[in-house]
Scaffold this active site. Sequence first.
Site, PDB file in Angstrom:
ATOM      1  N   LEU A 266       7.032  17.122   7.429  1.00 17.09           N
ATOM      2  CA  LEU A 266       7.609  16.677   6.159  1.00 17.09           C
ATOM      3  C   LEU A 266       7.015  17.438   4.973  1.00 17.09           C
ATOM      4  O   LEU A 266       7.701  17.672   3.975  1.00 17.09           O
ATOM      5  CB  LEU A 266       7.372  15.174   5.977  1.00 17.09           C
ATOM      6  CG  LEU A 266       8.203  14.279   6.907  1.00 17.09           C
ATOM      7  CD1 LEU A 266       7.655  12.854   6.909  1.00 17.09           C
ATOM      8  CD2 LEU A 266       9.668  14.275   6.465  1.00 17.09           C
TER       9      LEU A 266
ATOM     10  N   ASP B 162      -8.575  21.245   1.983  1.00 18.71           N
ATOM     11  CA  ASP B 162      -8.674  20.296   3.099  1.00 18.71           C
ATOM     12  C   ASP B 162      -8.908  18.919   2.485  1.00 18.71           C
ATOM     13  O   ASP B 162      -9.782  18.763   1.620  1.00 18.71           O
ATOM     14  CB  ASP B 162      -9.861  20.707   3.988  1.00 18.71           C
ATOM     15  CG  ASP B 162      -9.936  19.881   5.264  1.00 18.71           C
ATOM     16  OD1 ASP B 162      -9.746  18.647   5.208  1.00 18.71           O
ATOM     17  OD2 ASP B 162     -10.183  20.486   6.325  1.00 18.71           O
TER      18      ASP B 162
ATOM     19  N   ASN C 291       0.896  14.000   1.101  1.00 14.93           N
ATOM     20  CA  ASN C 291       1.692  13.895   2.329  1.00 14.93           C
ATOM     21  C   ASN C 291       0.839  13.991   3.601  1.00 14.93           C
ATOM     22  O   ASN C 291       1.142  13.357   4.602  1.00 14.93           O
ATOM     23  CB  ASN C 291       2.724  15.029   2.324  1.00 14.93           C
ATOM     24  CG  ASN C 291       3.419  15.180   3.659  1.00 14.93           C
ATOM     25  OD1 ASN C 291       4.393  14.483   3.931  1.00 14.93           O
ATOM     26  ND2 ASN C 291       2.933  16.066   4.515  1.00 14.93           N
TER      27      ASN C 291
ATOM     28  N   SER D 175       3.599   4.486   6.057  1.00 12.75           N
ATOM     29  CA  SER D 175       4.512   4.264   7.185  1.00 12.75           C
ATOM     30  C   SER D 175       5.027   2.832   7.187  1.00 12.75           C
ATOM     31  O   SER D 175       4.267   1.898   6.870  1.00 12.75           O
ATOM     32  CB  SER D 175       3.757   4.538   8.483  1.00 12.75           C
ATOM     33  OG  SER D 175       4.520   4.081   9.572  1.00 12.75           O
TER      34      SER D 175
ATOM     35  N   TYR E 165      -3.308   3.682  13.633  1.00 10.71           N
ATOM     36  CA  TYR E 165      -2.460   4.310  12.599  1.00 10.71           C
ATOM     37  C   TYR E 165      -1.896   3.238  11.655  1.00 10.71           C
ATOM     38  O   TYR E 165      -1.957   3.373  10.430  1.00 10.71           O
ATOM     39  CB  TYR E 165      -1.338   5.070  13.309  1.00 10.71           C
ATOM     40  CG  TYR E 165      -0.364   5.786  12.408  1.00 10.71           C
ATOM     41  CD1 TYR E 165      -0.711   6.977  11.781  1.00 10.71           C
ATOM     42  CD2 TYR E 165       0.918   5.284  12.204  1.00 10.71           C
ATOM     43  CE1 TYR E 165       0.197   7.652  10.970  1.00 10.71           C
ATOM     44  CE2 TYR E 165       1.838   5.952  11.395  1.00 10.71           C
ATOM     45  CZ  TYR E 165       1.467   7.129  10.780  1.00 10.71           C
ATOM     46  OH  TYR E 165       2.364   7.790   9.977  1.00 10.71           O
TER      47      TYR E 165
ATOM     48  N   LYS F 133      -2.786   2.777   7.655  1.00 16.86           N
ATOM     49  CA  LYS F 133      -1.721   2.939   6.652  1.00 16.86           C
ATOM     50  C   LYS F 133      -1.613   1.648   5.829  1.00 16.86           C
ATOM     51  O   LYS F 133      -1.327   1.703   4.628  1.00 16.86           O
ATOM     52  CB  LYS F 133      -0.386   3.284   7.310  1.00 16.86           C
ATOM     53  CG  LYS F 133      -0.308   4.712   7.841  1.00 16.86           C
ATOM     54  CD  LYS F 133      -0.266   5.775   6.724  1.00 16.86           C
ATOM     55  CE  LYS F 133       0.103   7.149   7.254  1.00 16.86           C
ATOM     56  NZ  LYS F 133       0.004   8.229   6.259  1.00 16.86           N
TER      57      LYS F 133
HETATM   58  N1  LIG Z   1       7.134  11.782  10.982  1.00 11.54           N
HETATM   59  C1  LIG Z   1       7.328  10.474  10.883  1.00 11.54           C
HETATM   60  O1  LIG Z   1       8.189   9.873  11.546  1.00 11.54           O
HETATM   61  C2  LIG Z   1       6.498   9.653   9.922  1.00 11.54           C
HETATM   62  C3  LIG Z   1       6.717   8.269   9.900  1.00 11.54           C
HETATM   63  C4  LIG Z   1       5.987   7.498   9.011  1.00 11.54           C
HETATM   64  C5  LIG Z   1       5.059   8.106   8.178  1.00 11.54           C
HETATM   65  N2  LIG Z   1       4.852   9.442   8.238  1.00 11.54           N
HETATM   66  C6  LIG Z   1       3.867  10.022   7.313  1.00 11.54           C
HETATM   67  O2  LIG Z   1       4.459  11.111   6.621  1.00 11.54           O
HETATM   68  C7  LIG Z   1       3.472  12.121   6.383  1.00 11.54           C
HETATM   69  C8  LIG Z   1       3.912  13.438   6.984  1.00 11.54           C
HETATM   70  O3  LIG Z   1       4.193  13.205   8.359  1.00 11.54           O
HETATM   71  P1  LIG Z   1       4.570  14.391   9.372  1.00 11.54           P
HETATM   72  O4  LIG Z   1       5.209  13.730  10.530  1.00 11.54           O
HETATM   73  O5  LIG Z   1       5.229  15.492   8.659  1.00 11.54           O
HETATM   74  O6  LIG Z   1       3.106  14.847   9.812  1.00 11.54           O
HETATM   75  P2  LIG Z   1       2.665  16.129  10.704  1.00 11.54           P
HETATM   76  O7  LIG Z   1       3.863  16.890  11.168  1.00 11.54           O
HETATM   77  O8  LIG Z   1       1.701  15.603  11.708  1.00 11.54           O
HETATM   78  O9  LIG Z   1       1.902  17.028   9.631  1.00 11.54           O
HETATM   79  C9  LIG Z   1       0.717  16.552   9.093  1.00 11.54           C
HETATM   80  C10 LIG Z   1       0.356  17.437   7.930  1.00 11.54           C
HETATM   81  O10 LIG Z   1      -0.894  16.963   7.414  1.00 11.54           O
HETATM   82  C11 LIG Z   1      -1.755  18.093   7.325  1.00 11.54           C
HETATM   83  N3  LIG Z   1      -3.151  17.693   7.446  1.00 11.54           N
HETATM   84  C12 LIG Z   1      -3.751  17.037   8.458  1.00 11.54           C
HETATM   85  N4  LIG Z   1      -5.055  16.900   8.198  1.00 11.54           N
HETATM   86  C13 LIG Z   1      -5.272  17.487   6.985  1.00 11.54           C
HETATM   87  C14 LIG Z   1      -6.418  17.692   6.192  1.00 11.54           C
HETATM   88  N5  LIG Z   1      -7.631  17.262   6.575  1.00 11.54           N
HETATM   89  N6  LIG Z   1      -6.270  18.330   5.006  1.00 11.54           N
HETATM   90  C15 LIG Z   1      -5.063  18.805   4.606  1.00 11.54           C
HETATM   91  N7  LIG Z   1      -3.936  18.648   5.334  1.00 11.54           N
HETATM   92  C16 LIG Z   1      -4.049  17.995   6.514  1.00 11.54           C
HETATM   93  C17 LIG Z   1      -1.344  18.997   8.487  1.00 11.54           C
HETATM   94  O11 LIG Z   1      -1.860  20.278   8.265  1.00 11.54           O
HETATM   95  P3  LIG Z   1      -2.373  21.243   9.475  1.00 11.54           P
HETATM   96  O12 LIG Z   1      -1.176  22.057   9.873  1.00 11.54           O
HETATM   97  O13 LIG Z   1      -3.465  22.027   8.859  1.00 11.54           O
HETATM   98  O14 LIG Z   1      -2.857  20.363  10.596  1.00 11.54           O
HETATM   99  C18 LIG Z   1       0.171  18.896   8.348  1.00 11.54           C
HETATM  100  O15 LIG Z   1       0.650  19.717   7.323  1.00 11.54           O
HETATM  101  C19 LIG Z   1       2.168  11.582   6.963  1.00 11.54           C
HETATM  102  O16 LIG Z   1       1.436  10.934   5.972  1.00 11.54           O
HETATM  103  C20 LIG Z   1       2.658  10.592   8.017  1.00 11.54           C
HETATM  104  O17 LIG Z   1       1.696   9.599   8.296  1.00 11.54           O
HETATM  105  C21 LIG Z   1       5.552  10.236   9.094  1.00 11.54           C
END
Ligand SMILES: NC(=O)c1ccc[n+]([C@@H]2O[C@H](COP(=O)([O-])OP(=O)(O)OC[C@H]3O[C@@H](n4cnc5c(N)ncnc54)[C@H](OP(=O)(O)O)[C@@H]3O)[C@@H](O)[C@H]2O)c1
Length: 266
Positions: free
Chosen positions: A13, A57, A85, A147, A166, A170
Site C-alpha cells: 500500500l 527506518d 503506512n 486495521s 497484530y 493495532k
Molecule cells: N494489506 C492489508 O490487507 C492490510 C489490512 C489492514 C491493515 N493494513 C495496514 O496497512 C499498512 C500497509 O500494509 P501493506 O499490506 O502494504 O504492508 P506490507 O506490504 O507488509 O509493507 C509494509 C511496509 O512497511 C515497511 N516497513 C516495515 N518495517 C519498517 C520500518 N522499521 N521502517 C520503515 N518502514 C518499514 C516495509 O518496508 P520494507 O520493504 O523495508 O520491509 C513496507 O514498505 C500497514 O500498516 C498494515 O498494517 C494492511
Amino acid sequence: MPSYIVVGASRGLGYAWLQNLSASPSNTVVGLVRTPTPVIDQLASDKISNVRVLPADMTDPVSLSAAAAEVSKLTNGSVDYLIVNGAYQNHPVASLTPTAFIGKEELLREEMRTHVDVNLTGVMFAINAFLPLVRQSSIKKIIVLTSGLADLEGTKSGGLASAVVYSALKAALNMVVLKYSIELKEEGVVFLALSPGVINTRLDTPSEEDLASMMAMMQKFQAHYPHWTGPMKAEESVAMMKDVIEKVTIEESGEFLSHKGNKEWL
Ligand SMILES: NC(=O)c1ccc[n+]([C@@H]2O[C@H](COP(=O)([O-])OP(=O)(O)OC[C@H]3O[C@@H](n4cnc5c(N)ncnc54)[C@H](OP(=O)(O)O)[C@@H]3O)[C@@H](O)[C@H]2O)c1
C-alpha cells in the site's frame, strides 16, 4: 500544491500511495523507505519522476529526524499530509490465536517486541519527527494505517480469535492516535486511524497451514459481510482512502475509520 509524506513506502500500500499521489503533478510527494535504491529503480521503471525517496527506518528516530530536515528543505518547512503506512507483519505468525503460543513463549515475546518497536513506538517516532512541519501547514493531517482487526465489536461479533498480536497492537495504536488527537485538537491537527480493507500485498508464498488459517478467516469475514467478494487491489484501496483523508475534519479527529469512511471494514 499539497505535500504528502508516506512513511514506509517501499511496497504494498505504501508504494500504491506514491503511485496515486504522484498522478497529480502539483503534489509534492516524498516516500520514506528503509532501502531507497530498489524503490527509486521501481519508480523509474513505472515512469514516475515526481516522487522523492528518502531513507528512514521507523525504529530509528535519528533517521526520521534527518528525513524531516530534508523534507523541510523541499517543502519550505511544512507538511500537509503525513501518512504513516509502514508496519511489521510476520504473516505465518500473524494468523495465530492466543493459545497457539503455548510452548512458543520466546516467539510470543519476540513477536510482541517487534510489533511494539515498529507498529507502535515507530509510528510515534515518525509522528513526533514530522509534527513540527505538520504544525506549519494549513491542512495539518496525520493519517496512521491501522486495521479493522483492531475493532473490538467486530472481533466479538465475527468470532475472530486469530491474529492476536497484530490485532492487539493495532488496537493499542488506535488509542495512541486518539491520545494525539486530544492533545493537539486545539492546534487544529487532524488525526485519523485508517483501515485500508483487505489487500493481498504478500510477497511470499503461504504455507498450506498458513493458507488454511487465512481461508478460515476469510470465511468468517464472508459470513459477517455477505457482499464481500475478496481482497481489493492496492490502488483501489488507496483511491478510497484518499477520499476519506481529504474529507476528514477536525471534529472527527482521533476516529478509527475504514477506507469507506465509516466502520464497515470490508
Ligand atoms: N494489506 C492489508 O490487507 C492490510 C489490512 C489492514 C491493515 N493494513 C495496514 O496497512 C499498512 C500497509 O500494509 P501493506 O499490506 O502494504 O504492508 P506490507 O506490504 O507488509 O509493507 C509494509 C511496509 O512497511 C515497511 N516497513 C516495515 N518495517 C519498517 C520500518 N522499521 N521502517 C520503515 N518502514 C518499514 C516495509 O518496508 P520494507 O520493504 O523495508 O520491509 C513496507 O514498505 C500497514 O500498516 C498494515 O498494517 C494492511
